[in-house]
Enzyme design. Structure first.
Site, short mmCIF file in Angstrom:
data_model
loop_
_atom_site.label_atom_id
_atom_site.label_comp_id
_atom_site.label_asym_id
_atom_site.label_seq_id
_atom_site.Cartn_x
_atom_site.Cartn_y
_atom_site.Cartn_z
N ASN A 151 0.67 -1.37 -0.03
CA ASN A 151 -0.15 0.08 0.05
C ASN A 151 0.96 1.41 0.07
OD1 ASN A 151 0.84 -0.45 2.62
ND2 ASN A 151 -1.30 0.28 3.44
N GLU A 247 4.49 -4.38 11.96
CA GLU A 247 3.63 -3.54 11.75
C GLU A 247 2.25 -3.84 10.98
OE1 GLU A 247 4.24 -0.60 13.16
OE2 GLU A 247 6.25 -1.18 13.56
N LEU A 248 1.08 -4.30 11.67
CA LEU A 248 0.34 -4.79 11.23
C LEU A 248 -0.93 -4.14 10.96
CD1 LEU A 248 0.48 -8.31 13.15
CD2 LEU A 248 1.67 -7.42 11.02
N CYS A 281 -3.39 1.64 6.62
CA CYS A 281 -3.44 0.74 7.92
C CYS A 281 -4.05 1.48 9.15
CB CYS A 281 -2.27 0.05 8.37
SG CYS A 281 -0.93 1.51 8.45
P1 NAP Z 1 0.33 -9.21 3.26
O1 NAP Z 1 -0.52 -10.22 2.18
O2 NAP Z 1 0.52 -9.53 4.70
O3 NAP Z 1 1.87 -8.97 2.58
C1 NAP Z 1 2.80 -8.38 3.29
C2 NAP Z 1 4.03 -8.79 2.45
O4 NAP Z 1 4.39 -10.18 3.07
C3 NAP Z 1 4.10 -9.06 0.89
O5 NAP Z 1 5.29 -8.75 0.62
C4 NAP Z 1 4.13 -10.51 0.87
O6 NAP Z 1 4.43 -11.08 -0.31
C5 NAP Z 1 4.76 -11.25 2.19
N1 NAP Z 1 4.26 -12.68 2.58
C6 NAP Z 1 3.26 -13.07 2.21
N2 NAP Z 1 3.18 -14.41 2.63
C7 NAP Z 1 4.36 -14.64 3.46
C8 NAP Z 1 4.95 -15.63 4.12
N3 NAP Z 1 4.42 -16.64 4.11
N4 NAP Z 1 6.25 -15.38 4.75
C9 NAP Z 1 7.05 -13.96 4.38
N5 NAP Z 1 6.23 -13.15 3.83
C10 NAP Z 1 5.17 -13.45 3.19
O7 NAP Z 1 -0.14 -7.65 3.36
P2 NAP Z 1 -0.58 -6.71 1.90
O8 NAP Z 1 -1.90 -6.99 1.65
O9 NAP Z 1 0.46 -6.59 1.08
O10 NAP Z 1 -0.66 -5.30 2.92
C11 NAP Z 1 -1.72 -5.01 3.67
C12 NAP Z 1 -1.57 -5.23 5.14
O11 NAP Z 1 -0.60 -4.52 5.55
C13 NAP Z 1 -2.87 -4.69 6.05
O12 NAP Z 1 -3.15 -5.42 6.98
C14 NAP Z 1 -2.38 -3.42 6.50
O13 NAP Z 1 -3.07 -2.92 7.54
C15 NAP Z 1 -1.13 -3.71 6.66
N6 NAP Z 1 -0.22 -2.35 6.48
C16 NAP Z 1 0.34 -2.18 8.01
C17 NAP Z 1 1.05 -0.86 8.56
C18 NAP Z 1 1.45 -0.53 9.72
O14 NAP Z 1 2.73 0.14 9.65
N7 NAP Z 1 1.09 -0.99 10.73
C19 NAP Z 1 1.24 -0.12 7.20
C20 NAP Z 1 0.67 -0.61 5.83
C21 NAP Z 1 0.17 -1.86 5.81
P3 NAP Z 1 3.40 -11.49 -1.45
O15 NAP Z 1 2.82 -9.93 -1.73
O16 NAP Z 1 4.28 -12.10 -2.37
O17 NAP Z 1 2.32 -12.28 -0.95
#
Ligand code: NAP
Length: 472
Positions: A151, A247-248, A281
């Site tokens: 994002n 950071e979730l 987020c």
């Molecule tokens: P995501 O699906 O959890 O993916 C995040 C990263 O993790 C991607 O690079 C993904 O790769 C990788 N990943 C997936 N499966 C994995 C595994 N088994 N082992 C290691 N890495 C793996 O999240 P997203 O959809 O990209 O982002 C949205 C989420 O991020 C939301 O929940 C949002 O709230 C959170 N977020 C939190 C913050 C904060 O600062 N708290 C800021 C921004 C976003 P692939 O893309 O290849 O699957």
């Protein structure tokens, strides 16, 4: 069109490729390499070798590299913004805003590199410390694995690379599969800025395929992850004794108790709920409004929401474009349906227009509805009235998440009560929970994660405190 992995300072062709499509029009925009085990191994070992070189750079040398990176992004700001438009469907206005923040984040990192230091410890305050002098120093950890979400692909990557290099670490970066182009651009800029070869390695491919290798390799000393709860939990379980920051997500709430200008608050809430189609987020997801103000607030917020322009992210006018994936649109639609069947009312929105989902306001939503208690991550906001202050605090806290909360009140006592009673990582008084600047501590409690970002705070996470005692 055909992209390359960045390993040990070289651009390397992948053995296997997949198409990258733009979320808005589904056009193929690039061919992305899928790193295999051997390429991940090379990335880790080159980061491991470069750790010695990075550790020996002086704070000034690290600072100058980061300063240069900030300057180069400024020079190419429009090119970087266009990458976000195409790989992320981020509307141009929002894309430019992200790049402006990225420039600032690297600038903060350049400044922070010059003030990483320990402290003296008065060991002779203890009976057994007489005749000794104690101090601490902060040392780099070594190799850090950075796993980033889709994002904010430039700025959230800057929040990992900036402090990691400021502190003298090396990095293996695994960007989200939907947003690799920003990571390649970032690597190109670091290369030009003179970062030593191997200090940054970018590997692309599915997280579920290559993630475990990064998370379990003993040479990696820390995993810094931003993304969803299930993936974060999986990483924490596998990481053993490595340092891990997560950071979730969240379902951020705002309380509107008493305000001077309800219209301005309604406009700000519309901005916070629908910026980047709610894929933030700290997007405003739950709004609790004092009963007397409820109807007027809903009407004003709906008016501001109806002014938002939907469409092509390339257009200067667009406020809201496509969600990152068609499956996300289906999920949002089904969550709205669940709430409406349970008695909620749609005030505006509720439908899709091609790949774009209309900004949607729901009222009278049950606390247990998915759209309220789970993370929406889409252009939907719930607005409910509250009768008492205690009820408002209870409603905000009734969440498995706790990233940030906003509180509008003209009563200073209530403001301080909110600071004490809200179970979140950050309380934002007289603004929405979506407020963030890049030098503030940022990170949640409960399922929103562990550890802080915000350049200075990440540097603390990314360094080891070593204690030294001299017998005099
Ligand atoms: P995501 O699906 O959890 O993916 C995040 C990263 O993790 C991607 O690079 C993904 O790769 C990788 N990943 C997936 N499966 C994995 C595994 N088994 N082992 C290691 N890495 C793996 O999240 P997203 O959809 O990209 O982002 C949205 C989420 O991020 C939301 O929940 C949002 O709230 C959170 N977020 C939190 C913050 C904060 O600062 N708290 C800021 C921004 C976003 P692939 O893309 O290849 O699957």
């Amino acid at each position: 069109m055909k992209k390359k992995l960045f390993i040990n300072g070289k651009w390397i062709e992948g053995k296997e490729y997949e198409e990258l499509r733009s979320p808005y029009d589904q056009q193929v925009i690039a061919q992305i390499p899928l790193a295999d085990k051997q390429e991940v191994e090379e990335a880790i070992s080159s980061a491991h070798r470069a750790a010695k070189v990075m550790r020996e750079l002086t704070p000034l040398e690290r600072s100058e590299i980061l300063e240069k990176v900030s300057d180069l992004i400024k020079e190419r700001a429009e090119e970087c913004a266009m990458i976000l438009v195409s790989e992320n469907a981020k509307p141009l206005k929002a894309a430019r805003a992200e790049i402006a923040r990225t420039i600032e984040t690297y600038k903060f990192a350049a400044e922070e590199a010059k003030r990483i230091h320990g402290e003296t410890v008065p060991v002779d305050a203890a009976k057994n410390g007489k005749g000794r002098f104690g101090f601490t120093k902060r040392e780099p950890l070594g190799v850090i694995a950075a796993i980033t979400p889709f994002n904010f692909p430039f700025n959230l990557t800057a929040h990992k690379l900036g402090p990691a290099f400021a502190a003298g670490n090396t990095v293996v970066l695994k960007p989200a599969s939907q947003t690799p182009l920003s990571a390649f651009m970032t690597a190109k800029i670091f290369e030009e800025a003179g970062l030593p070869a191997g200090a940054l390695n970018v590997i692309t491919g599915k997280g579920r395929t290559i993630g475990d290798q990064l998370v379990t390799d003993a040479r990696i000393k820390m995993v810094t992850f931003t993304g969803s709860v299930p993936v974060g939990l999986g990483i924490k379980e596998k990481a053993g004794l490595k340092r891990v920051t997560l950071e979730l997500g969240s379902n951020a709430a705002v309380i509107i108790d008493s305000v001077d200008d309800l219209d301005a608050v309604a406009a700000r809430c519309a901005e916070g709920a629908f910026n980047f189609a709610g894929q933030v987020c700290i997007s405003v997801q739950r709004i609790y409004v004092k009963e007397e103000l409820f109807e007027e607030f809903v009407e004003k917020m709906a008016n501001h929401t109806k002014e938002l322009v939907l469409g092509d992210p390339k257009s200067e006018e667009t406020d809201i474009s496509a969600l990152i994936h068609p499956a996300e649109t289906d999920r949002i639609e089904s969550w709205i349906k669940e709430s409406v069947e349970g008695g909620a009312t749609i005030i505006c929105g509720g439908k899709r227009e091609g790949t774009v989902f209309q900004p949607t306001i729901l009222v009278n939503v049950k606390e247990t509805d998915s759209i309220s208690c789970k993370e929406a991550f889409g252009p939907v906001v719930t607005v409910n009235p509250f009768k008492t202050w205690d009820e408002a605090i209870r409603l905000v806290n009734k969440s498995e998440y706790g990233l940030q909360a906003g509180v509008y009140t003209t009563n200073i006592q209530k403001a301080f009560q909110a600071v004490d009673r809200l179970e979140v990582g950050g309380v934002i008084i007289n603004d929405i929970p979506s407020f963030r600047v890049d030098n503030m501590p940022y990170g949640g409690v409960k399922n929103s994660g562990v550890g802080k970002e915000g350049v200075k705070y990440s540097v603390e996470e990314m360094t080891e405190v070593k204690f030294v005692a001299f017998k005099l």
